[in-house]
Design a protein around this motif. Structure first.
Motif, PDB file in Angstrom:
ATOM      1  N   PRO A 163       0.812  -1.224   0.000  1.00  0.00           N
ATOM      2  CA  PRO A 163       0.000   0.000   0.000  1.00  0.00           C
ATOM      3  C   PRO A 163       0.845   1.275   0.000  1.00  0.00           C
ATOM      4  O   PRO A 163       0.386   2.317  -0.465  1.00  0.00           O
ATOM      5  CB  PRO A 163      -0.861  -0.117   1.258  1.00  0.00           C
ATOM      6  CG  PRO A 163      -0.138  -1.091   2.135  1.00  0.00           C
ATOM      7  CD  PRO A 163       0.580  -2.035   1.203  1.00  0.00           C
ATOM      8  N   GLY A 164       2.065   1.189   0.493  1.00  0.00           N
ATOM      9  CA  GLY A 164       2.949   2.350   0.470  1.00  0.00           C
ATOM     10  C   GLY A 164       3.347   2.772  -0.933  1.00  0.00           C
ATOM     11  O   GLY A 164       3.774   3.907  -1.155  1.00  0.00           O
ATOM     12  N   LEU A 165       3.200   1.858  -1.886  1.00  0.00           N
ATOM     13  CA  LEU A 165       3.529   2.166  -3.279  1.00  0.00           C
ATOM     14  C   LEU A 165       2.351   2.773  -4.043  1.00  0.00           C
ATOM     15  O   LEU A 165       2.523   3.241  -5.170  1.00  0.00           O
ATOM     16  CB  LEU A 165       4.004   0.903  -4.016  1.00  0.00           C
ATOM     17  CG  LEU A 165       5.335   0.317  -3.580  1.00  0.00           C
ATOM     18  CD1 LEU A 165       5.623  -0.962  -4.362  1.00  0.00           C
ATOM     19  CD2 LEU A 165       6.456   1.323  -3.746  1.00  0.00           C
ATOM     20  N   LEU A 166       1.166   2.744  -3.441  1.00  0.00           N
ATOM     21  CA  LEU A 166      -0.021   3.250  -4.145  1.00  0.00           C
ATOM     22  C   LEU A 166       0.128   4.698  -4.619  1.00  0.00           C
ATOM     23  O   LEU A 166      -0.213   4.988  -5.767  1.00  0.00           O
ATOM     24  CB  LEU A 166      -1.268   3.084  -3.285  1.00  0.00           C
ATOM     25  CG  LEU A 166      -1.813   1.666  -3.217  1.00  0.00           C
ATOM     26  CD1 LEU A 166      -2.876   1.556  -2.122  1.00  0.00           C
ATOM     27  CD2 LEU A 166      -2.380   1.241  -4.553  1.00  0.00           C
ATOM     28  N   PRO A 167       0.622   5.616  -3.796  1.00  0.00           N
ATOM     29  CA  PRO A 167       0.775   6.995  -4.305  1.00  0.00           C
ATOM     30  C   PRO A 167       1.748   7.074  -5.479  1.00  0.00           C
ATOM     31  O   PRO A 167       1.524   7.852  -6.417  1.00  0.00           O
ATOM     32  CB  PRO A 167       1.311   7.770  -3.093  1.00  0.00           C
ATOM     33  CG  PRO A 167       0.920   6.958  -1.899  1.00  0.00           C
ATOM     34  CD  PRO A 167       0.935   5.532  -2.364  1.00  0.00           C
ATOM     35  N   ARG A 168       2.801   6.275  -5.454  1.00  0.00           N
ATOM     36  CA  ARG A 168       3.752   6.278  -6.576  1.00  0.00           C
ATOM     37  C   ARG A 168       3.102   5.705  -7.837  1.00  0.00           C
ATOM     38  O   ARG A 168       3.318   6.208  -8.935  1.00  0.00           O
ATOM     39  CB  ARG A 168       5.003   5.482  -6.236  1.00  0.00           C
ATOM     40  CG  ARG A 168       5.864   6.170  -5.228  1.00  0.00           C
ATOM     41  CD  ARG A 168       7.139   5.408  -5.013  1.00  0.00           C
ATOM     42  NE  ARG A 168       7.583   5.652  -3.659  1.00  0.00           N
ATOM     43  CZ  ARG A 168       8.435   4.922  -3.024  1.00  0.00           C
ATOM     44  NH1 ARG A 168       8.981   3.881  -3.610  1.00  0.00           N
ATOM     45  NH2 ARG A 168       8.789   5.210  -1.802  1.00  0.00           N
ATOM     46  N   TRP A 169       2.338   4.613  -7.659  1.00  0.00           N
ATOM     47  CA  TRP A 169       1.648   4.028  -8.809  1.00  0.00           C
ATOM     48  C   TRP A 169       0.660   5.040  -9.397  1.00  0.00           C
ATOM     49  O   TRP A 169       0.600   5.232 -10.608  1.00  0.00           O
ATOM     50  CB  TRP A 169       0.931   2.735  -8.431  1.00  0.00           C
ATOM     51  CG  TRP A 169      -0.107   2.347  -9.441  1.00  0.00           C
ATOM     52  CD1 TRP A 169      -1.447   2.286  -9.263  1.00  0.00           C
ATOM     53  CD2 TRP A 169       0.111   2.012 -10.825  1.00  0.00           C
ATOM     54  NE1 TRP A 169      -2.082   1.941 -10.427  1.00  0.00           N
ATOM     55  CE2 TRP A 169      -1.140   1.758 -11.411  1.00  0.00           C
ATOM     56  CE3 TRP A 169       1.243   1.904 -11.623  1.00  0.00           C
ATOM     57  CZ2 TRP A 169      -1.308   1.407 -12.744  1.00  0.00           C
ATOM     58  CZ3 TRP A 169       1.087   1.552 -12.961  1.00  0.00           C
ATOM     59  CH2 TRP A 169      -0.176   1.305 -13.509  1.00  0.00           C
ATOM     60  N   GLN A 170      -0.113   5.698  -8.527  1.00  0.00           N
ATOM     61  CA  GLN A 170      -1.111   6.649  -9.021  1.00  0.00           C
ATOM     62  C   GLN A 170      -0.441   7.798  -9.769  1.00  0.00           C
ATOM     63  O   GLN A 170      -0.905   8.205 -10.831  1.00  0.00           O
ATOM     64  CB  GLN A 170      -1.971   7.179  -7.868  1.00  0.00           C
ATOM     65  CG  GLN A 170      -3.217   7.857  -8.341  1.00  0.00           C
ATOM     66  CD  GLN A 170      -4.109   6.954  -9.164  1.00  0.00           C
ATOM     67  OE1 GLN A 170      -4.461   5.853  -8.753  1.00  0.00           O
ATOM     68  NE2 GLN A 170      -4.482   7.388 -10.357  1.00  0.00           N
ATOM     69  N   ALA A 171       0.660   8.306  -9.224  1.00  0.00           N
ATOM     70  CA  ALA A 171       1.376   9.400  -9.892  1.00  0.00           C
ATOM     71  C   ALA A 171       1.922   8.939 -11.244  1.00  0.00           C
ATOM     72  O   ALA A 171       1.805   9.642 -12.250  1.00  0.00           O
ATOM     73  CB  ALA A 171       2.510   9.910  -9.001  1.00  0.00           C
ATOM     74  N   PHE A 172       2.509   7.751 -11.275  1.00  0.00           N
ATOM     75  CA  PHE A 172       3.058   7.187 -12.510  1.00  0.00           C
ATOM     76  C   PHE A 172       1.952   7.004 -13.544  1.00  0.00           C
ATOM     77  O   PHE A 172       2.070   7.426 -14.693  1.00  0.00           O
ATOM     78  CB  PHE A 172       3.737   5.853 -12.183  1.00  0.00           C
ATOM     79  CG  PHE A 172       4.425   5.189 -13.334  1.00  0.00           C
ATOM     80  CD1 PHE A 172       5.709   5.576 -13.698  1.00  0.00           C
ATOM     81  CD2 PHE A 172       3.819   4.161 -14.040  1.00  0.00           C
ATOM     82  CE1 PHE A 172       6.362   4.952 -14.758  1.00  0.00           C
ATOM     83  CE2 PHE A 172       4.458   3.537 -15.089  1.00  0.00           C
ATOM     84  CZ  PHE A 172       5.740   3.941 -15.445  1.00  0.00           C
ATOM     85  N   HIS A 173       0.870   6.375 -13.111  1.00  0.00           N
ATOM     86  CA  HIS A 173      -0.275   6.111 -13.998  1.00  0.00           C
ATOM     87  C   HIS A 173      -0.868   7.414 -14.535  1.00  0.00           C
ATOM     88  O   HIS A 173      -1.149   7.539 -15.723  1.00  0.00           O
ATOM     89  CB  HIS A 173      -1.319   5.311 -13.234  1.00  0.00           C
ATOM     90  CG  HIS A 173      -2.553   5.054 -14.017  1.00  0.00           C
ATOM     91  ND1 HIS A 173      -3.647   5.888 -13.967  1.00  0.00           N
ATOM     92  CD2 HIS A 173      -2.873   4.075 -14.890  1.00  0.00           C
ATOM     93  CE1 HIS A 173      -4.587   5.421 -14.764  1.00  0.00           C
ATOM     94  NE2 HIS A 173      -4.145   4.334 -15.343  1.00  0.00           N
ATOM     95  N   ASP A 174      -1.053   8.394 -13.642  1.00  0.00           N
ATOM     96  CA  ASP A 174      -1.663   9.669 -14.049  1.00  0.00           C
ATOM     97  C   ASP A 174      -0.808  10.410 -15.070  1.00  0.00           C
ATOM     98  O   ASP A 174      -1.331  10.943 -16.053  1.00  0.00           O
ATOM     99  CB  ASP A 174      -1.913  10.564 -12.841  1.00  0.00           C
ATOM    100  CG  ASP A 174      -3.061  10.079 -11.970  1.00  0.00           C
ATOM    101  OD1 ASP A 174      -3.797   9.151 -12.385  1.00  0.00           O
ATOM    102  OD2 ASP A 174      -3.218  10.627 -10.861  1.00  0.00           O
ATOM    103  N   VAL A 175       0.493  10.451 -14.841  1.00  0.00           N
ATOM    104  CA  VAL A 175       1.377  11.147 -15.780  1.00  0.00           C
ATOM    105  C   VAL A 175       1.300  10.497 -17.150  1.00  0.00           C
ATOM    106  O   VAL A 175       1.158  11.177 -18.176  1.00  0.00           O
ATOM    107  CB  VAL A 175       2.838  11.163 -15.259  1.00  0.00           C
ATOM    108  CG1 VAL A 175       3.820  11.492 -16.365  1.00  0.00           C
ATOM    109  CG2 VAL A 175       2.984  12.151 -14.120  1.00  0.00           C
ATOM    110  N   ARG A 176       1.381   9.180 -17.180  1.00  0.00           N
ATOM    111  CA  ARG A 176       1.313   8.488 -18.469  1.00  0.00           C
ATOM    112  C   ARG A 176      -0.041   8.691 -19.141  1.00  0.00           C
ATOM    113  O   ARG A 176      -0.120   8.923 -20.346  1.00  0.00           O
ATOM    114  CB  ARG A 176       1.608   7.008 -18.273  1.00  0.00           C
ATOM    115  CG  ARG A 176       3.062   6.752 -17.904  1.00  0.00           C
ATOM    116  CD  ARG A 176       3.623   5.744 -18.821  1.00  0.00           C
ATOM    117  NE  ARG A 176       5.044   5.566 -18.660  1.00  0.00           N
ATOM    118  CZ  ARG A 176       5.652   4.409 -18.843  1.00  0.00           C
ATOM    119  NH1 ARG A 176       4.942   3.330 -19.159  1.00  0.00           N
ATOM    120  NH2 ARG A 176       6.950   4.321 -18.741  1.00  0.00           N
TER     121      ARG A 176
END
Length: 159
Positions: free
Chosen positions: A110-123
């Motif tokens: 769950p600690g990676l969720l903000p990084r995943w969301q940021a990565f996904h959103d940028v792409r």
């Protein structure tokens, strides 16, 4: 052509990801940038059916699922935690990869969720801008500037 800020990039990105677009279509008005949803039975207002060909709106066709799958694979390969990277990569194997990837993230990382969301959103936003440029709704110069100013986020731990 319109300015980039006249478009809702989140909604365009959602439309580009929507693999269920059989019964509904996302459309953009090239004069205003407004996004509408059309259904076969209810048209644009939910009450009066209208043929898509009769509208002066541009359909936003979804991109193939492998485009979005590649984002998950890239994220798994770039995340700084080797164990998380391995587990997320394993989750991407075979049918049901999208669900397994998200389940694994929520349950085990769950600690990676903000990084995943940021990565996904940028792409997703870069793809929305590229789509707008490809439809000549925004200038190529504006699209190139946006894409250059919005690189993939750094996924390493502590960054």
């Amino acid at each position: 052509m319109l300015a980039l800020d006249q478009f809702d990039l989140d909604r365009i990105a959602e439309a580009l990801q929507d693999q269920s677009a059989c019964e509904l279509r996302h459309l953009v008005d090239p004069r205003t940038g407004v996004i509408s949803i059309w259904t076969e039975d209810g048209g644009l207002d939910g009450e009066r059916p209208i043929d898509l060909d009769e509208l002066d709106l541009i359909p936003i066709d979804p991109l193939p699922s492998y485009v979005w799958y590649q984002d998950m694979a890239d994220f798994a390969g770039r995340v700084g935690d080797e164990q998380a990277s391995d587990q997320l990569s394993i989750a991407l194997r075979g049918k049901g990869a999208f669900r397994r990837f998200k389940d694994r993230l929520h349950r085990d990382w769950p600690g990676l969720l903000p990084r995943w969301q940021a990565f996904h959103d940028v792409r997703a936003h870069r793809r929305a801008v590229a789509w707008l440029s490809g439809k000549a709704l925004v200038s190529q110069e504006a699209a190139d500037r946006f894409i250059a100013e919005n690189p993939d986020p750094d996924l390493r731990q502590g960054r």
